[in-house]
Design an enzyme around this catalytic site. Structure first.
Site: not given
Ligand code: GLP
Length: 240
Positions: A74, A142, A144, A149
């Site tokens: 990413d 979270n 991810h 996400e």
């Protein structure tokens, strides 16, 4: 070779150094088996000690890394300079110490005018080079993976991601004047098509994400939960 698992193999480690050494020795074993290994590395704090253990190996045995290929997981969009970017992280921790030449490293170009086309370019590179042999993942606060996400559905391929608040507050961009709100990331299918996956879990603020992941309920609300569907995931965990 990492052995094929019926489900995620979870190893608790005393600290991040132990995690780095154990996970690092797995990467080294994989490389000995397949010198052209296509590695997809996460950035962030969890994999730093793993990459340090590879750098240590490279100082003794550089030839081991001379064919290894690297495609990033990413990248942040809109950072004004290299500071904090995944590209600068990978150069510092992986491609420089391991002497990965430019023809074996395939970074995102976040300066591209058309980011959708940039995602298509990365997908094409992945198609030509891939599938990923070894994907090294961290767990977002979270849940991810990369910048996939939590959402109502997963996105299979490389895409532009609207970053969750916790991602926007990640330590990597804490000192950056510009706070990225978007990222580019390989998609969930790209990740899950990896032949082997190493998941590294450490650091603060992960309690809820860990509970969701280890509940084994597979849901796009916790992208990491899809790893339960993969047959070769080695998870290294430091309980902070
Ligand atoms: C960041 C990165 C991910 C990374 C994750 C966990 O958002 N984009 O690739 O795996 O968060 O980072 P850390 O290991 O620092 O907790």
């Amino acid at each position: 070779m990492l052995k094929l698992n019926k489900e995620m193999n979870i190893r608790k480690c005393a600290d991040i150094n132990e995690m780095g050494k154990k996970a690092g020795s797995m990467v080294i074993t994989e490389l000995k088996h397949n010198p052209k290994l296509l590695v997809c590395p996460a950035t962030g704090s969890s994999p730093v000690s793993l990459y340090a253990s590879l750098a240590n190996e490279a100082s003794k045995n550089m030839t081991l890394f001379q064919e290894m290929r690297v495609i990033p997981l990413d990248e942040w969009v809109g950072l004004p300079d290299a500071t904090g970017s995944c590209d600068s992280f990978i150069k510092e921790h992986i491609t420089t110490p391991l002497h990965v030449s430019k023809d074996r490293y395939f970074p995102f170009n976040t300066a591209a005018e058309n980011l959708k086309e940039e995602c298509e370019r990365m997908q094409y590179i992945l198609k030509k080079q891939g599938p990923i042999d070894l994907c090294i993942l961290g767990l977002g606060q979270n849940g991810h993976l990369g910048f996939n996400e939590p959402a109502n559905k997963t996105t299979p391929y490389c895409h532009i991601a609207q970053l969750a608040t916790s991602s926007q507050q990640h330590d990597m961009v804490a000192n950056s004047q510009t706070k990225p709100t978007m990222g580019l990331t390989l998609g969930m299918q790209d990740i899950l098509l990896s032949k082997r996956i190493i998941l590294l879990i450490s650091g603060k603020g992960k309690k809820e994400a860990k509970e969701k992941l280890f509940s084994k309920e597979i849901s796009p609300k916790c992208p990491a939960s899809f790893l339960w569907n993969h047959k070769s995931v080695e998870c290294f965990l430091v309980d902070d």
